[in-house]
Design an enzyme around this catalytic site. Structure first.
Site, PDB file in Angstrom:
ATOM      1  N   ASP A 183       0.839  -1.408   0.028  1.00  0.00           N
ATOM      2  CA  ASP A 183      -0.031  -0.065  -0.118  1.00  0.00           C
ATOM      3  C   ASP A 183       0.936   1.276   0.077  1.00  0.00           C
ATOM      4  O   ASP A 183       0.521   2.260   0.615  1.00  0.00           O
ATOM      5  CB  ASP A 183      -1.030  -0.138   1.214  1.00  0.00           C
ATOM      6  CG  ASP A 183      -1.923  -1.134   1.207  1.00  0.00           C
ATOM      7  OD1 ASP A 183      -2.227  -1.785   0.207  1.00  0.00           O
ATOM      8  OD2 ASP A 183      -2.252  -1.517   2.264  1.00  0.00           O
ATOM      9  N   ASP A 199      -0.486  -4.432  -3.808  1.00  0.00           N
ATOM     10  CA  ASP A 199      -1.186  -3.334  -3.947  1.00  0.00           C
ATOM     11  C   ASP A 199      -0.899  -2.030  -3.851  1.00  0.00           C
ATOM     12  O   ASP A 199      -1.355  -1.086  -3.149  1.00  0.00           O
ATOM     13  CB  ASP A 199      -2.509  -3.517  -2.975  1.00  0.00           C
ATOM     14  CG  ASP A 199      -3.204  -4.809  -2.956  1.00  0.00           C
ATOM     15  OD1 ASP A 199      -3.057  -5.618  -4.031  1.00  0.00           O
ATOM     16  OD2 ASP A 199      -3.586  -5.352  -1.999  1.00  0.00           O
TER      17      ASP A 199
END
Length: 326
Positions: free
Chosen positions: A146, A167
Site C-alpha cells: 500500500d 497493492d
C-alpha cells in the site's frame, strides 16, 4: 492518432505570485527546520499560493497537510543537487500509517522522496492523497504494501518512481500517471494496483501513459479492491516481471463482469496479451482515445506550472508566513 500532450497542460494558477518559505533541517539557513512547522505556519482557510522550498537532507517526520490549508507547493532540489528525503517507519491501518498525508486541495510536490521504511509483511503507506487537485512531479514514493494510497480526488503524477510489493498503488482517485516508473518488489503474485471504484457511476480510475514497469521477480498489473475497479495501461513498457495472466479477480469471480482492465499498445516482454485473463481488454485506438486525447480528470483546468514570481515570507502568517528568517 495524436497522443494528448499532458505535459503541455501545466497552467499557471490564477494568482500570479506566491509566498516563499525555506526549510533547512540543519538549521543553518531557512525559516524552519521541520517541514511540518512550515505547513503549520500557513493560515487556516489559506487563499494564497505558498511555496515551501526544502533544502536537501533527511527529514524524519510524519507530515499532514490539513484540509483547511490549500494552495501549498512543497519543492525539493532539482535532480543532481541533493535529495530531500521524508521518512517515517510505521505500519497499521492505511489511513493512520502514512509518512505523508495530503488532505488539502490544490497541492503540488516536486522532487521529494517520501518513504515508509517499515518493510514487508504489513500495511505501511508512504503517501496518502485524500484531496482534490493534487499533482506530483519527479517524486520517489517508496514502501512495500500500500505504498501510495491514492484515496480520492483528481490527481496527476509525472515522472515519479513508485515502489512496492502488494497493492502498492491503491485507492479510488481519478488519477493520471504519466512517464512514471513502477517498480515491483513482489516475489510472487503481488499486484501493482488495487483500484477501489465501487460504483459504475463513479468517474474514478487509474490511467498509466508512457510509463515503465520493472521488478524483482513477478507481479500482476492489478486486482479489484472495489467491484467496479478501473485501470488502463497505455504505451507502457512492461518487463518480464508481469505475469502472463496480467490481472486477478481477488477470489471473487463476480468482479470479472464489473471490473474494467485495459491495455493499449504496451510493449516489452511482459506486454503480450495472448495469455491475459479473458475478462480484460485489449483496447482499439477508438476505445483508447478517451484515455489519450482528452483530460481524463479535468487536469487541463487545474494542473499548474511553477509560479513565475515569489515574495519572501515576512512577519506572522496570520498575515503571511512567520518564522525565523535568514
Amino acid at each position: 492518432m495524436a497522443i494528448y500532450g499532458y505535459t503541455a497542460l501545466f497552467l499557471l494558477f490564477h494568482l500570479a505570485t506566491a509566498i516563499r518559505i525555506r526549510v533547512d533541517e540543519s538549521g543553518s539557513t531557512g525559516n524552519y527546520q521541520k517541514i511540518q512547522d512550515a505547513i503549520d505556519a500557513v493560515p487556516r482557510n489559506n487563499s494564497e499560493n505558498v511555496l515551501i522550498l526544502i533544502k536537501p537532507g533527511v527529514y524524519k517526520e510524519k507530515i499532514v497537510v490539513p484540509a483547511d490549508k490549500p494552495f501549498i507547493t512543497l519543492s525539493g532540489s532539482k535532480p543532481g543537487k541533493g535529495k530531500v528525503i521524508i521518512t517515517w517507519n510505521e505500519s497499521g491501518e492505511i489511513f493512520e500509517s502514512p509518512t505523508f498525508t495530503v488532505l488539502a486541495s490544490d497541492f503540488m510536490a516536486r522532487h521529494l522522496t517520501i518513504q515508509n521504511t517499515y518493510g514487508s509483511g504489513a500495511k505501511a503507506v508512504a503517501l496518502r492523497v485524500s484531496a482534490d487537485r493534487a499533482a506530483f512531479f519527479g517524486c520517489r514514493i517508496l514502501s512495500h504494501q500500500d505504498t501510495l494510497l491514492d484515496d480520492k480526488g483528481r490527481h496527476y503524477y509525472n515522472n515519479c518512481y513508485i515502489q512496492g510489493d502488494t497493492d502498492f498503488i491503491c485507492g479510488n482517485a481519478a488519477s493520471l500517471f504519466e512517464k512514471c516508473h513502477l517498480h515491483s518488489l513482489s516475489q510472487g503474485t503481488g499486484a501493482i494496483t488495487a483500484q477501489h471504484r465501487h460504483s459504475p457511476f463513479e468517474k474514478t480510475g487509474f490511467t498509466f501513459v508512457n510509463c515503465k514497469i520493472s521488478g524483482l521477480k513477478s507481479a500482476l498489473l492489478g486486482r479489484p479492491w472495489g467491484a467496479y475497479s478501473r485501470v488502463v495501461f497505455a504505451l507502457t513498457y512492461m518487463s518480464n516481471v508481469i505475469l502472463p495472466q496480467g490481472w486477478d479477480d481477488w477470489g471473487d469471480t463476480s468482479k470479472q463482469r464489473t471490473s474494467y482492465y485495459g491495455e493499449f499498445m504496451c510493449y516489452g516482454p511482459g506486454s503480450s496479451t495472448s495469455r491475459r485473463v479473458n475478462w480484460s481488454h485489449s483496447l482499439t485506438s477508438q476505445e483508447a482515445k478517451s484515455y489519450l486525447t482528452e483530460s481524463i480528470n479535468g487536469g487541463r483546468s487545474w494542473v499548474r506550472a511553477v509560479l513565475p514570481r515569489f515574495r519572501r515570507a515576512s512577519g506572522d502568517l496570520s498575515g503571511h508566513v512567520g518564522g525565523r528568517h535568514p
